[in-house]
Design an enzyme around this catalytic site. Structure first.
Site, mmCIF file in Angstrom:
data_model
loop_
_atom_site.group_PDB
_atom_site.id
_atom_site.type_symbol
_atom_site.label_atom_id
_atom_site.label_comp_id
_atom_site.label_asym_id
_atom_site.label_seq_id
_atom_site.Cartn_x
_atom_site.Cartn_y
_atom_site.Cartn_z
ATOM 1 N N GLY A 95 8.026 1.839 -14.742
ATOM 2 C CA GLY A 95 7.242 2.640 -13.526
ATOM 3 C C GLY A 95 8.512 2.766 -12.438
ATOM 4 O O GLY A 95 9.429 2.116 -12.655
ATOM 5 N N VAL A 96 8.160 3.750 -11.561
ATOM 6 C CA VAL A 96 9.356 3.873 -10.332
ATOM 7 C C VAL A 96 8.690 4.059 -9.104
ATOM 8 O O VAL A 96 7.501 4.644 -9.144
ATOM 9 C CB VAL A 96 9.899 5.242 -10.796
ATOM 10 C CG1 VAL A 96 11.200 5.371 -9.774
ATOM 11 C CG2 VAL A 96 11.004 5.118 -12.285
ATOM 12 N N GLY A 97 9.002 3.339 -8.079
ATOM 13 C CA GLY A 97 8.349 3.269 -6.908
ATOM 14 C C GLY A 97 9.512 3.618 -5.630
ATOM 15 O O GLY A 97 10.480 3.694 -6.130
ATOM 16 N N GLY A 98 9.019 3.315 -4.533
ATOM 17 C CA GLY A 98 9.934 3.702 -3.361
ATOM 18 C C GLY A 98 10.954 2.708 -3.231
ATOM 19 O O GLY A 98 12.303 2.729 -2.878
ATOM 20 N N PHE A 99 10.534 1.501 -4.123
ATOM 21 C CA PHE A 99 11.415 0.036 -3.819
ATOM 22 C C PHE A 99 12.668 0.404 -5.076
ATOM 23 O O PHE A 99 13.527 0.002 -4.738
ATOM 24 C CB PHE A 99 10.335 -1.043 -4.230
ATOM 25 C CG PHE A 99 11.093 -2.486 -4.005
ATOM 26 C CD1 PHE A 99 11.830 -2.914 -5.284
ATOM 27 C CD2 PHE A 99 11.108 -3.110 -3.200
ATOM 28 C CE1 PHE A 99 12.610 -3.993 -5.325
ATOM 29 C CE2 PHE A 99 11.673 -4.561 -3.068
ATOM 30 C CZ PHE A 99 12.627 -4.851 -4.324
ATOM 31 N N GLY A 100 12.103 0.822 -6.189
ATOM 32 C CA GLY A 100 12.980 1.113 -7.337
ATOM 33 C C GLY A 100 12.487 0.969 -8.620
ATOM 34 O O GLY A 100 10.881 1.327 -8.593
ATOM 35 N N VAL A 120 10.670 -0.494 -12.115
ATOM 36 C CA VAL A 120 10.196 -1.681 -12.417
ATOM 37 C C VAL A 120 9.962 -1.799 -13.956
ATOM 38 O O VAL A 120 9.860 -0.929 -14.681
ATOM 39 C CB VAL A 120 8.510 -1.555 -12.306
ATOM 40 C CG1 VAL A 120 7.586 -2.622 -12.830
ATOM 41 C CG2 VAL A 120 8.269 -1.224 -10.424
ATOM 42 N N LYS A 150 10.461 -6.057 -10.552
ATOM 43 C CA LYS A 150 10.659 -5.037 -9.659
ATOM 44 C C LYS A 150 12.150 -4.980 -9.042
ATOM 45 O O LYS A 150 12.376 -5.927 -8.494
ATOM 46 C CB LYS A 150 9.712 -4.839 -8.605
ATOM 47 C CG LYS A 150 9.639 -3.936 -7.705
ATOM 48 C CD LYS A 150 8.312 -3.708 -6.984
ATOM 49 C CE LYS A 150 8.079 -4.350 -5.897
ATOM 50 N NZ LYS A 150 6.823 -4.132 -5.091
ATOM 51 N N ASP A 210 -1.011 -1.397 3.177
ATOM 52 C CA ASP A 210 -0.582 -0.148 2.344
ATOM 53 C C ASP A 210 -1.547 -0.137 1.060
ATOM 54 O O ASP A 210 -1.031 -0.008 0.190
ATOM 55 C CB ASP A 210 0.817 -0.562 1.971
ATOM 56 C CG ASP A 210 1.428 0.811 1.280
ATOM 57 O OD1 ASP A 210 0.797 1.807 1.609
ATOM 58 O OD2 ASP A 210 2.505 1.014 0.555
#
Length: 825
Positions: free
Chosen positions: A539-544, A546, A561, A657
């Site tokens: 996965g990819v999120g705003g944090f970076g 996964v 993560k 959130d």
């Protein structure tokens, strides 16, 4: 058309030294605006500032007021500040409005502020006010002096773009803030200017709109219902361009030098080249923008290639439009594949094969531009928005030259579609200069001793009081905490299960609670992910990114993560998540196993959730659709996790959130609430019902009360969970830009059908005919209650849990009745 001139490069000894091509040219006519108001506020007369003529407002019919406003002169004038329009201002302790008779269409609004003290007792520090225009909030509780100080400037200039409908006037209302008495609003200058239709808005003929960065095949439309605020406008690699040298729209273009972070980015001037405005209108940008460029240089070798990079501070919580201007002028570029490069926006791939010559249909000297949209979320006031152009390095397959370049750049903030707001927070005040003590040395020592004694006494008193409060709190809430722990099933990674004998994982002393969770070294993390191999990326999120990894001799799967290496943009969320999750254990909360904070790496390690996010199973996916009972059970689990945060933990905690991507599913379909980077300890004390904090969260899930008043409550999570319930019911996201306006916002769309008794029209097609009417009614009624505008009227999370369990019982009862009837037959 005829061939004219030969272009010769000047300046640096870089890739453009050999320019000698002939280009086609057409006449470049300035744009003539239909509406053009340039108002000097608090002034009686007409003045010229070198760029344009200003008309005083004192005899004008343009402004209206509740109470008489005041016109006054600045008590002091900076030598670096123009006298027009900054010498005089209109100021008021009550609301006042300017109303402009304009033609329909899109308009520039430019506001000029000189934050200083004015005659008649208007102090610089007491100017706090809100500015609205028609349905849009341009500024909220704005303080011009804080903004000027943060910019190291004497003045503040802000530019907006809004659309005016047929029969409307363009109104600008200035309202002093009500946060305390004696605050006032003021304005020095106002400029209203017509602009070409759809210069920055999405053309109705362009169905796709702007490419939305980080979302596959997603596009963003800027409709007439949106407003824009200009953040930056650059003549890249060139000098400032004054308003009079623009194309009739009086825009200012700045040099980009202060924002370039790549030392090898070379500015190149191409003054002798004549350009052809054939693909874009000649008013898109002034001619000088396309005559200067910043480039990496095609003579670079593979081992010297780096990104051409800019970084821009922007407010979090908005979607931004970036317009990149290009003009290919290099003589070496002949084939379409000669110069191809990557474009990254906010470290996300926006364009894999940027090819300016292809975009200009194979013609050189022809300006083109590309528009992108990027969503900026986060917990910090300011976000560092990056733009990176990176040369392609696969020379045989893609490009003949290792190069990337840019001629011009514009960045706009887009109004929030729920609140129509463009307003961001004020900057923090600058720290005061350190005071120089005038006490004799002997007196200073005595004072210091008394201070130390006072501090020690205060600390002892505070500790005793804290002990009494904690004892009382534990006595009152101990049973709830014990019950929640028993429900958790005690994950093997919970603190009580940490090995007391020698561990394979290291611990270290730091500001993080390593006594409550494991500390992993970066070498252990690399081993668990095969050095962050993309094969392990899940996965990819705003944090970076996964990753799925394995620890304990490859026997235990975990989710890893990883914050983008070297970034400090998520450091606060990183620390918050460790502090929160290391002290929380519940069956329906994701368990934090440990973390890594080494070599500029910030990494979190969790229990692995095999089935991903809730959203992965309700829309935008190839996964089989969930049954209604499965959806209800997942919602019940997530609601129980949130109820534990609100009432079962030692402190009530607001997640802040809640959304369908932050509800994860394990192998057994058990729902677990995740991502606590924005979480806050809730209000404490009998008299406190909320905490006041900067708005953070995700687009489409924000509580209106929180968004408008900055009042965060437990019911803010309830509102966001109500949106999740609608996603589960309808199988669609909170906001769709590809549908009619009345269907775009999920909660408004469902609310309409619910009020008409047609809630079944909104149900996910995969669920049609499977939901018992009683269960559907209970579920939809509950969701609508969660979404009430008044937070006090929304149910608690405990009531939400009960309502969902009742909806499940109604569904099971209906299914059992149907089964029994079929059995009797």
């Amino acid at each position: 058309m005829s061939l004219i001139g030969a272009a010769t490069a000047v300046g640096t000894t870089t890739l453009y030294l050999c320019l000698c091509l002939l280009y086609l040219s057409i006449a470049v006519d300035a744009y003539t605006p239909i509406d053009n108001f340039t108002i000097s506020c608090g002034f009686d007369g007409i003045s010229f500032d070198g760029d344009q003529t200003w008309t005083g407002d004192m005899r004008s019919k343009l402004f209206q007021q509740d109470k008489p406003s005041v016109t006054a002169r600045a008590l002091a004038q900076s030598s670096s500040t123009n006298s027009v329009p900054y010498t005089t201002a209109r100021l008021s302790y009550s609301n006042f409005t300017y109303s402009f008779p304009v033609t329909p269409g899109q308009k520039f609004i430019r506001l000029y502020f000189y934050p200083t003290s004015y005659e008649q007792g208007f102090e610089r520090s007491k100017a706090f006010f809100t500015v609205t225009s028609n349905t849009f909030t341009l500024l909220r509780d704005f303080n011009a002096s804080l903004n000027a100080d943060a910019q190291s400037s004497d003045t503040v200039f802000i530019e907006y773009i809004i659309n005016v409908e047929e029969g409307q006037r363009l109104n600008l209302t200035f309202a002093p803030s009500a946060i305390q008495s004696e605050l006032y609003a003021f304005i020095n200058g106002i400029e209203i200017l017509s602009m070409p239709t759809n210069l920055y808005y999405t053309d109705s003929q362009n169905k796709a709109g702007l490419k939305l960065v980080a979302y596959t095949n997603s596009f963003f439309s800027i409709s007439n219902n949106s407003a824009l605020r200009k953040e930056y406008r650059f003549n890249v690699g060139g000098n400032d361009i004054s308003p009079r040298d623009d194309t009739g729209m009086l825009r200012s273009w700045e040099n980009d030098q202060n924002y370039v972070t790549s030392p090898s980015a070379l500015p190149v001037d191409i003054n002798s080249t004549q350009l052809s405005f054939t693909l874009v209108p000649n008013y898109t940008a002034p001619d000088p923008v396309y005559r200067t460029v910043r480039s990496m240089g095609m003579n670079a070798t593979l081992n010297k290639i780096s990104n051409l990079t800019w970084k821009f501070p922007v407010d979090s919580g908005f979607i931004y439009m970036l317009r990149l201007h290009f003009c290919e002028l290099d003589t070496k570029v002949i084939q379409l594949s000669d110069k191809v490069f990557y474009i990254y926006i906010d470290d996300k791939l926006a364009e894999e094969t940027a090819n300016v010559l292809k975009w200009s249909e194979g013609q050189k000297g022809v300006p083109v531009y590309k528009d992108y949209a990027v969503q900026i979320l986060g917990n910090e006031k300011k976000h560092s928005l990056s733009l990176k152009l990176h040369p392609q390095t696969e020379i045989t397959d893609y490009t003949a030259y290792f190069d990337a370049f840019l001629n011009g750049l514009e960045i706009f903030r887009i109004s929030d579609p729920q609140s129509n707001s463009l307003a961001g927070p004020n900057p923090d005040p600058l720290p005061p200069a350190p005071a120089v003590s005038q006490q004799p040395i002997q007196n200073q020592k005595k004072s210091s001793s008394r201070t130390v004694i006072g501090v020690v006494a205060g600390v002892i008193t505070g500790v005793v009081l804290l002990f009494l409060v904690v004892a009382f709190f534990l006595d009152r809430h101990g049973r709830k905490v014990k019950h929640a722990m028993s429900e958790a099933g005690k994950s093997k990674w919970a603190p009580s299960y940490f090995p007391t004998t020698k561990s394979t994982h290291t611990r270290r002393s730091s500001s993080f609670p390593s006594d409550l969770c494991l500390y992993f070294s970066i070498s252990e993390i690399r081993a668990a992910t095969n050095n962050f191999d993309d094969v392990f990326k899940v996965g990819v999120g705003g944090f970076g990114n996964v990753y799925k990894g394995y620890i304990d001799n490859n026997t235990a799967p975990v989710a890893i993560k990883r914050l983008k290496p070297g970034s400090q943009q998520g450091a606060h969320e990183f620390k918050t998540e460790i502090e929160m999750l290391s002290q929380l254990r519940h069956l329906h909360l994701v368990s934090l196993i440990g973390y890594c904070n080494e070599n500029q790496e910030m990494i979190l390690v969790y229990d692995y959730m095999a089935r991903g996010t809730l959203r992965d199973h309700i829309y935008g996916t190839d996964n089989p659709p969930l049954s209604w009972k499965q959806r209800l059970q997942i919602c019940i689990g997530a609601a129980q996790g949130l109820h534990y945060l609100h009432a079962g933990a030692m402190h009530n905690i607001i997640h802040r959130d809640v959304k369908s991507t932050n509800i994860l599913l394990d192998e057994k379909w058990i729902a677990k609430v995740s991502d606590f980077g924005l979480a806050r300890v809730g209000p404490t004390g009998i008299s406190r019902s909320h905490i006041t904090t900067m708005v953070k969260g995700s687009f489409g899930y924000l509580d209106p009360e929180y968004y408008i008043r900055q009042r965060l409550t437990l019911k803010s999570d309830v509102y966001a969970f109500g949106v999740v319930l609608l996603e589960v019911l309808c199988g669609r996201p909170p906001f769709l830009r590809s549908v009619e306006k009345q269907e775009a916002c999920l909660d408004e769309w469902v609310r309409k059908f619910h009020s008409e008794g047609k809630i079944d029209h909104t149900v996910d097609p995969s669920l049609k005919g499977t939901i018992a009417p009683e269960s559907l009614k209970k579920f939809s009624d509950l969701a609508m209650e969660c979404l009430l505008d008044d937070g006090n009227q929304r149910p608690s999370m405990n009531e939400v849990v009960w309502g969902l369990e009742f909806a499940l019982k109604l569904q099971e009862s209906a299914e059992n009745t149907t089964f029994n009837l079929q059995d009797q037959r």
